[in-house]
Motif scaffolding. Sequence first.
Motif, PDB file in Angstrom:
ATOM      1  N   TRP A 274       5.401  -0.786   7.190  1.00  0.00           N
ATOM      2  CA  TRP A 274       4.186  -0.990   6.399  1.00  0.00           C
ATOM      3  C   TRP A 274       4.420  -0.639   4.921  1.00  0.00           C
TER       4      TRP A 274
ATOM      5  N   TYR B 276       6.701  -3.491   3.472  1.00  0.00           N
ATOM      6  CA  TYR B 276       5.973  -4.731   3.215  1.00  0.00           C
ATOM      7  C   TYR B 276       5.137  -4.624   1.941  1.00  0.00           C
ATOM      8  N   CYS B 277       4.713  -3.413   1.601  1.00  0.00           N
ATOM      9  CA  CYS B 277       4.044  -3.213   0.308  1.00  0.00           C
ATOM     10  C   CYS B 277       5.027  -3.503  -0.829  1.00  0.00           C
TER      11      CYS B 277
ATOM     12  N   GLY C 217       5.507  -7.147  -1.289  1.00  0.00           N
ATOM     13  CA  GLY C 217       4.408  -7.736  -2.035  1.00  0.00           C
ATOM     14  C   GLY C 217       4.641  -7.691  -3.539  1.00  0.00           C
TER      15      GLY C 217
ATOM     16  N   ASP D  93       0.312 -11.152  -1.882  1.00  0.00           N
ATOM     17  CA  ASP D  93      -0.246 -10.352  -0.792  1.00  0.00           C
ATOM     18  C   ASP D  93      -0.048 -11.023   0.561  1.00  0.00           C
TER      19      ASP D  93
ATOM     20  N   ILE E  63       2.845 -11.590   7.007  1.00  0.00           N
ATOM     21  CA  ILE E  63       2.318 -10.269   6.677  1.00  0.00           C
ATOM     22  C   ILE E  63       1.142 -10.433   5.734  1.00  0.00           C
TER      23      ILE E  63
ATOM     24  N   ASN F 127      -1.171  -8.302   3.310  1.00  0.00           N
ATOM     25  CA  ASN F 127      -1.326  -7.006   2.639  1.00  0.00           C
ATOM     26  C   ASN F 127      -2.703  -6.810   2.036  1.00  0.00           C
ATOM     27  N   ASN F 128      -3.526  -7.864   2.065  1.00  0.00           N
ATOM     28  CA  ASN F 128      -4.834  -7.805   1.421  1.00  0.00           C
ATOM     29  C   ASN F 128      -5.946  -7.993   2.451  1.00  0.00           C
TER      30      ASN F 128
ATOM     31  N   ASN G  79      -1.400  -5.660   7.529  1.00  0.00           N
ATOM     32  CA  ASN G  79      -0.837  -4.397   7.042  1.00  0.00           C
ATOM     33  C   ASN G  79      -1.985  -3.478   6.640  1.00  0.00           C
TER      34      ASN G  79
ATOM     35  N   ALA H 118      -1.410  -1.085   3.751  1.00  0.00           N
ATOM     36  CA  ALA H 118      -1.502  -1.675   2.414  1.00  0.00           C
ATOM     37  C   ALA H 118      -2.954  -1.836   1.985  1.00  0.00           C
TER      38      ALA H 118
ATOM     39  N   ASP I  79      -4.780   0.284  -1.231  1.00  0.00           N
ATOM     40  CA  ASP I  79      -4.851  -0.659  -2.344  1.00  0.00           C
ATOM     41  C   ASP I  79      -5.437   0.062  -3.559  1.00  0.00           C
TER      42      ASP I  79
END
Length: 495
Positions: free
Chosen positions: A37, A40-41, A44, A50, A63, A65-66, A371, A374, A378
Amino acid sequence: MLCRSWREGKRRRTYPPGPKGWPFIGSTFDFPTKKPWIEYCKWGKIYQSDILYSSALGNQILILNNRDDADELLEKRSHNYSGRPRIPIVDLMGWDSNIGLMDYDEKWKYHRKICQQTFHRKAATFYHPIQTRKVHEFLGNLLIRPDKFQEHCKMLAISIPMATMYGYDVKSFEDPFIEVAEKGQRLGNSLLVPGATLLNIFPILCRIPPIMGTQKFAAEIRKMTEQTQKLPMEYCRKALAEGTARPSFVTSFLERYTSETDEEAMTIERIAATVYSAGADTAISATKSFFYAMATFPEFQKKAQVEIDRIIGPERLPEYNDRESLPYVEAMYRELFRWRPPGPLGVPHFSANDDMYKGYVIPKGTAVFANIWAMAHDEKVYREPGKFNPERFLDADGKLNSDDRVLAYGFGRRVCVGQHVASATMWLFIAALLATFDIAKAKDELGNDIEIDDGYSDGMIRSAAQKTPFKCAITPRSPRALQLIEEALMKAQSK
């Protein structure tokens, strides 16, 4: 015109950004195996998106992320994203009976229907007396051996689902029901780690008879999985026959359906076992994280205790009816699951058909990961997201704001069916613990604080990310708090 059509066709075949990989093996060596996790941020930021896409050995991965993207795909388009990827080793281990891992089909819908009837917000109050008794037992154990708080967290997390699902009181970690469940889950999780077995890459290998290697190992886990489901059910049937059964999910079913069909019985077995395995793992993670938060950010602990003292006073412990009157404690609960979500990546969804989103193609058969880490960290939504601060969920008047969604429970039609039961457990744990104990960093021989690192295990598929072992100082807040615990413990033991 022809040129424009060609360009539009090319655009429709554009995948979201991400590692491109190599022929055949794809991005196999790019996918992180530790703290994915977090990685993956970083992806991004590298790809300035995202939405991230890649593939490995024929497996397609998306993935998100948003939160807005996750809501659009997993909520609004849930008809296409409610499936689960088929993982060959899961079937071999018998874990396909876990509702959370079932594909989106008629069998899953039948299980989900019963869960919704049993665990909706109002129905969840049926379990409040059981949860209260177990939380009070936890306080008693903490009073006797505060240095064993992590073991007490584990016992609380295990004992509540066993009591609510089966009416069974767990007395020790050596309990035969617990031993077989824990061993099966521990061994099974080891086979879900990326790269642990070729069976997930080459499913044809699953046809090899289970007489050697991973197949034999998986067959042994399957026996443990079956025992985890059947042994507690047999206990419930025996307790009902002897007139000693306690109220629970399974016993209430058996009392209503004295001549249940095999399908009904198997459904109840699967649901109860799923609640136990998922609920226990998540609660162990969340309770340990709360001790970590209180020892590391004591200023918020004190404010919550002031609220509890003002609203409830010294004559009793917090009760479920107090929940709406304790906004700061509620904010503590929300912040805990934002700050350290037990399942940072959740369980992957699966696209049933090709889809288009923001000009990108999402192919049929893509595993879609939300995610949660993420989204919950944020910086555009949460100021200083790495800091535990429950006041981000309060307005200027100290009332709860509208940010009331706990992302850790998932998205769409695959949202956690036991979220109301889990929420009630965690809220009472937080309120009762803060009402009776002070939590601080432990001291060394020279009286200096022993700092706590931020280490966590790698949560994968069915394994929650858990805080690595640490020390903290836990003391009763007052003689009256100690007395309240003893009174509650005596009452719990008499039931």
